[in-house]
Scaffold this motif. Structure first.
Motif, mmCIF file in Angstrom:
data_model
loop_
_atom_site.group_PDB
_atom_site.id
_atom_site.type_symbol
_atom_site.label_atom_id
_atom_site.label_comp_id
_atom_site.label_asym_id
_atom_site.label_seq_id
_atom_site.Cartn_x
_atom_site.Cartn_y
_atom_site.Cartn_z
ATOM 1 N N GLY A 244 74.679 86.557 3.455
ATOM 2 C CA GLY A 244 73.972 85.396 2.926
ATOM 3 C C GLY A 244 73.961 85.380 1.405
ATOM 4 O O GLY A 244 74.116 86.412 0.746
ATOM 5 N N LYS B 161 78.462 78.734 -1.482
ATOM 6 C CA LYS B 161 77.830 78.397 -0.207
ATOM 7 C C LYS B 161 76.452 79.048 -0.056
ATOM 8 O O LYS B 161 76.132 79.658 0.965
ATOM 9 C CB LYS B 161 78.745 78.780 0.965
ATOM 10 C CG LYS B 161 80.076 78.041 0.945
ATOM 11 C CD LYS B 161 80.963 78.416 2.131
ATOM 12 C CE LYS B 161 82.270 77.648 2.086
ATOM 13 N NZ LYS B 161 83.171 77.999 3.216
ATOM 14 N N SER C 167 72.463 79.332 0.539
ATOM 15 C CA SER C 167 71.595 78.714 1.540
ATOM 16 C C SER C 167 70.278 78.228 0.964
ATOM 17 O O SER C 167 69.555 77.467 1.611
ATOM 18 C CB SER C 167 71.311 79.710 2.659
ATOM 19 O OG SER C 167 72.509 80.133 3.272
ATOM 20 N N ALA C 168 69.941 78.691 -0.220
ATOM 21 C CA ALA C 168 68.690 78.299 -0.871
ATOM 22 C C ALA C 168 68.838 78.531 -2.359
ATOM 23 O O ALA C 168 69.758 79.231 -2.814
ATOM 24 C CB ALA C 168 67.514 79.107 -0.320
ATOM 25 N N LEU D 149 69.392 71.459 -0.411
ATOM 26 C CA LEU D 149 68.955 72.787 0.019
ATOM 27 C C LEU D 149 67.468 72.965 -0.272
ATOM 28 O O LEU D 149 66.900 72.283 -1.136
ATOM 29 C CB LEU D 149 69.737 73.871 -0.741
ATOM 30 C CG LEU D 149 71.250 73.928 -0.535
ATOM 31 C CD1 LEU D 149 71.875 74.875 -1.560
ATOM 32 C CD2 LEU D 149 71.580 74.391 0.877
ATOM 33 N N SER E 62 63.508 82.910 0.220
ATOM 34 C CA SER E 62 64.889 82.441 0.142
ATOM 35 C C SER E 62 65.843 83.377 0.875
ATOM 36 O O SER E 62 66.806 82.941 1.510
ATOM 37 C CB SER E 62 65.323 82.289 -1.323
ATOM 38 O OG SER E 62 65.281 83.523 -2.006
ATOM 39 N N ILE F 240 65.687 82.764 4.571
ATOM 40 C CA ILE F 240 66.415 81.534 4.870
ATOM 41 C C ILE F 240 67.913 81.833 4.942
ATOM 42 O O ILE F 240 68.606 81.411 5.883
ATOM 43 C CB ILE F 240 66.140 80.467 3.795
ATOM 44 C CG1 ILE F 240 64.687 79.959 3.885
ATOM 45 C CG2 ILE F 240 67.113 79.291 3.927
ATOM 46 C CD1 ILE F 240 64.267 79.082 2.727
ATOM 47 N N ALA F 241 68.418 82.579 3.967
ATOM 48 C CA ALA F 241 69.851 82.871 3.911
ATOM 49 C C ALA F 241 70.301 83.744 5.078
ATOM 50 O O ALA F 241 71.376 83.529 5.656
ATOM 51 C CB ALA F 241 70.190 83.560 2.593
ATOM 52 N N ASN G 158 68.985 83.997 8.037
ATOM 53 C CA ASN G 158 68.774 83.384 9.354
ATOM 54 C C ASN G 158 69.504 82.059 9.500
ATOM 55 O O ASN G 158 69.295 81.350 10.483
ATOM 56 C CB ASN G 158 67.283 83.189 9.603
ATOM 57 C CG ASN G 158 66.562 84.493 9.869
ATOM 58 O OD1 ASN G 158 66.696 85.075 10.944
ATOM 59 N ND2 ASN G 158 65.821 84.976 8.885
ATOM 60 N N LYS G 159 70.355 81.737 8.544
ATOM 61 C CA LYS G 159 71.079 80.472 8.611
ATOM 62 C C LYS G 159 72.090 80.494 9.755
ATOM 63 O O LYS G 159 72.803 81.470 9.939
ATOM 64 C CB LYS G 159 71.802 80.219 7.285
ATOM 65 C CG LYS G 159 72.490 78.876 7.211
ATOM 66 C CD LYS G 159 73.090 78.634 5.859
ATOM 67 C CE LYS G 159 73.804 77.294 5.800
ATOM 68 N NZ LYS G 159 74.424 77.047 4.481
#
Length: 244
Positions: A113, A167, A169-170, A191, A237, A240-241, A243-244
């Motif tokens: 992530g 790329k 994620s947050a 995002l 953050s 979030i990354a 568990n994307k």
């Protein structure tokens, strides 16, 4: 050991059923003179243990860190005034990485992530470095761009575009003064954005202005942590990354 690390150990065959069961048992409290340690918390919440070092002596902090490192691969120590003594104690046995507000001891997990971290000014560096190191400890790659305040908007755009190419994620935005960088970045990305107001500024209510401004923003994808809350922004953050 975090949940992800535990899962990887089981999936790879490095940990058998009985060993795994011990991590989910109720025998997770260790008591000593200066602390009661919940040594299995990382397996439940999937982040490494963090010792709040402010107001603790070096000996107290080292005693707690030893307890966690006997069970886990790493420990984070936040806001300690005793980095030198702690590093000297552990340096022959564990890898140590230092930032002004955070000390990481032990091995980082494999990265999975990406998170973009943007700061407004050089004065925000201690909180920015804390956030970046905490993300690495979580096993997330931080892409850090410092001194990108909106006094010169094009330098913000460069950071955002590079983050999108990676790329992420947050996004974490660290800013003091009036905190305007956070809603500006939020308007540019599809995002979640975590704003970290810092205690940087001067004049009337200087240390609170960035927090008030970020909280009042109309950017719907912006959420805000407390003043100088670099670790909290990293954890939110980072999860979030991962568990994307």
């Amino acid at each position: 050991m975090t949940f992800d690390e535990l899962f990887d150990q089981i999936a790879s065959g490095k940990m058998d059923r009985d060993e795994a069961r011990q991590h989910f048992s109720l025998e997770w409290m260790e008591t000593a003179r200066n602390y009661i340690a919940d040594v299995n918390r990382g397996a439940r919440i999937n982040i490494p243990e963090i010792i709040y070092g402010e107001y603790k002596t070096a000996d107290q902090t080292i005693e707690m860190a030893e307890a966690f490192l006997s069970k886990h691969d790493q420990i984070l120590i936040s806001r300690s005034a005793h980095h030198e003594a702690i590093i000297n104690h552990f340096k022959d046995r564990f890898k140590t990485v230092e930032s002004p507000y955070l000390l990481a001891i032990g091995e980082r997990p494999e990265a999975r992530g990406n998170v973009l971290v943007i700061s407004a000014g050089a004065a925000d560096h201690p909180v920015t470095a804390e956030c970046a190191l905490a993300l690495e400890a979580l096993g997330v790659t931080p892409h850090v761009f410092e001194d990108r305040g909106i006094a010169h908007p094009t330098r913000v755009l460069d950071a955002v575009m590079e983050g999108m190419r990676q790329k992420v994620s947050a996004v974490v935005v660290v800013a003091g003064m009036e905190g305007a960088l956070a809603p500006f970045v939020s308007s540019l990305v599809p995002l979640p954005v975590i704003g970290v107001p810092t205690s940087v500024g001067y004049g009337f209510r200087a240390k609170e202005a960035a927090l008030t401004s970020m909280l009042a923003s109309c950017a719907p994808n912006l959420t805000v942590v407390n003043i100088d809350g670099g670790i909290r922004a990293a954890v939110v953050s980072g999860l979030i990354a991962k568990n994307k």
